[in-house]
Enzyme design. Structure first.
Site, mmCIF file in Angstrom:
data_model
loop_
_atom_site.group_PDB
_atom_site.id
_atom_site.type_symbol
_atom_site.label_atom_id
_atom_site.label_comp_id
_atom_site.label_asym_id
_atom_site.label_seq_id
_atom_site.Cartn_x
_atom_site.Cartn_y
_atom_site.Cartn_z
ATOM 1 N NE ARG A 98 2.767 57.366 38.233
ATOM 2 C CZ ARG A 98 3.350 57.363 39.952
ATOM 3 N NH1 ARG A 98 3.130 58.358 40.650
ATOM 4 N NH2 ARG A 98 4.559 56.552 40.085
ATOM 5 C CB SER A 164 5.959 47.444 35.001
ATOM 6 O OG SER A 164 6.446 48.841 36.224
ATOM 7 C CG ASP A 217 6.735 47.843 38.513
ATOM 8 O OD1 ASP A 217 6.989 46.277 37.806
ATOM 9 O OD2 ASP A 217 5.071 47.343 37.987
#
Ligand code: BGC
Length: 472
Positions: A98, A164, A217
């Site tokens: 994203r 992450s 994350d």
């Protein structure tokens, strides 16, 4: 008991001539054996939490051999009101990537837009770092155009990069990937500074963004919540992968010189990388033969053993292995062994659907197998076994996740009043997961009334934007 039953079951060979009684007994024994191995008593959970605390302490020391990496994030408790301006955030941690554009003032997010893209499987499962980081850069160009801000991609705007995977950070804006997880296998990345690899791709694609922050994350999720809630103590991800971070006192982070040199009693976020807990010796983790086989055949055998028991990437696969085994032992329709023979062909969301099926006759369980595998599970008894398998796999995951959260709260003596910011599909979408997690937290802590588990959707990207907005 589990061992004894397993021994008995080794002699229970498949046979087409089983009488009905014989078959019922076999079903009963198999389910009992599985339940005995998967269910975790209060004492067992406490024992695991104690060992996790030990590994947390140890992991904060220099040159330690803890299975918890306890990675310094270089994110300190700062006044969130200082975050301001237009920033971009990138969120890379699973098959979806994203790009987020945010505008902040005084720690408040004024506007936010996001663009999502699926990373090609060819890159995830065997691409090169250049392919991965070029894909990221190209997606940024598509996103800025979609936001009507194509020109911004050429500007020196601040960017926070949520990456992450276990990453050894050297500073807020640099860090080397230790080892891929979640079945990623992209060459040329492990051991390298991912900020440098990303900025090289920016140069190739003429993107002007300045990468001012790199974060996990869990860290993003904690910070996203902390902006509006000063009791936020821990950030947890229970999605494709699993992990937690928490605020630690600088003075306790013995392995980080920068934290040690800070005056006063400040705190820094520590990325625990709890997915790797107990992977070296399996002292306390409840591994079944299904877990051991899954691990042996994974991309990172011997690592992330806790993650492989609780994350979305693996829950379906554990259930699949049990189902195939049971089908081969003739207690489930044989066709299942064939239709589900491909690894990872049973998705974790189906575990949730079957577990949540509380209607008479278990129609949802029937639908999953009919729709996805074209198998008619005609006997309700078989549907009940399938549901029980899913319940046991999901419950164990929730118990383990709860145990880990309890250990974090104990470490900071925060059990009486703390918010835990949680994100991830397993927590959000698997029915009963939260309830079971809470029970495990109470089992370890005794009283968990003051513990708030708060769903912090999209926190990882938002938090990275906020952290970037706090940098110069
Ligand atoms: C990674 C962690 C990450 C977690 C959740 C794990 O596989 O090692 O860094 O926080 O997945 O995405």
């Amino acid at each position: 008991m589990a061992r004894r039953l397993n021994t008995v079951l080794e002699h229970v060979k498949p046979s087409g001539r089983d009488t009905e009684d014989h078959e019922h007994l076999k079903q009963h024994l198999l389910i009992q054996s599985l339940a005995a191995q998967m269910h975790l008593s209060k004492d067992r959970l406490k024992e695991m939490a104690l060992y996790m605390l030990h590994e947390m302490h140890h992991g904060l020391e220099p040159n330690n051999s803890s299975t918890l990496r306890m990675l310094p994030s270089f994110v300190y408790k700062a006044d969130p009101d200082r975050s301001a301006g237009v920033v971009y955030a990138l969120d890379l941690g699973g098959s979806n990537f994203r790009v987020i554009r945010m505008e902040l003032a005084k720690g408040t997010v004024l506007s936010r837009r996001a663009h999502k893209a699926k990373i090609p499987e060819t890159i995830i499962a065997g691409g090169t770092q250049t392919q991965l980081f070029d894909f990221i850069a190209d997606t940024i160009l598509i996103a800025t155009k979609k936001f009507g801000r194509a020109e911004e991609a050429r500007e020196a705007l601040r960017l926070g990069f949520t990456f992450s995977f276990p990453t050894q950070q050297h500073a807020i804006n640099s860090g080397s990937l230790i080892r891929w997880t979640k079945q990623f296998k992209v060459s040329g990345t492990e051991g390298n500074d991912v900020v440098r690899l990303l900025s090289d791709a920016f140069s190739r694609k003429k993107i002007g963004f300045r990468i001012v922050a790199l974060c996990n994350d869990t860290v993003g999720t904690l910070i996203a919540r902390f902006l509006n809630d000063s009791t936020a103590m821990s950030g947890v991800i229970l999605g494709t992968g699993s992990n937690a971070c928490y605020w630690e006192k600088n003075s306790r982070i013995l392995k980080c010189r920068e934290a040690q040199s800070k005056p006063g009693d400040g705190e820094m976020v520590i990325n625990m990388e709890f997915g790797n807990f107990d992977s070296a010796k399996m002292v306390v983790l409840p591994a079944t033969k299904y877990d051991n086989e899954l691990d042996a055949e994974s991309e990172n055998a011997g690592a992330q053993r806790l993650e492989k028991m609780i994350s979305g990437k693996y829950l379906g696969e554990i259930a699949r292995r049990v189902i195939v085994d049971f089908a081969k032992l003739n207690v489930l329709p044989n066709a299942l062994a064939d239709r589900l023979k491909a690894p990872y062909s049973f998705e974790s969301r189906f575990v949730g659907t079957c577990f949540a099926d509380r209607h008479p006759g278990l129609p949802d369980t029937h639908d999953v197998f009919k729709r996805e595998y074209d198998i008619d599970i005609a006997h309700e008894g078989h549907r009940r076994i399938l549901r029980t398998i899913c319940r046991l796999v999901s419950n164990r995951a929730a118990q383990l996740a709860g145990m880990a959260i309890a250990a974090v709260l104990l470490k900071r003596n925060a059990q009486a009043d703390a918010t835990v910011a949680v994100d991830g599909s397993v927590f959000e979408k698997q029915p009963y997961f939260r309830k079971c997690m809470r029970e495990a937290i109470s089992a370890v802590l005794g009283d968990a009334e003051g513990v708030r588990l708060v769903l912090t959707t999209d926190g990882s990207g938002i938090g990275a934007g906020c952290i970037a907005a706090l940098q110069e």
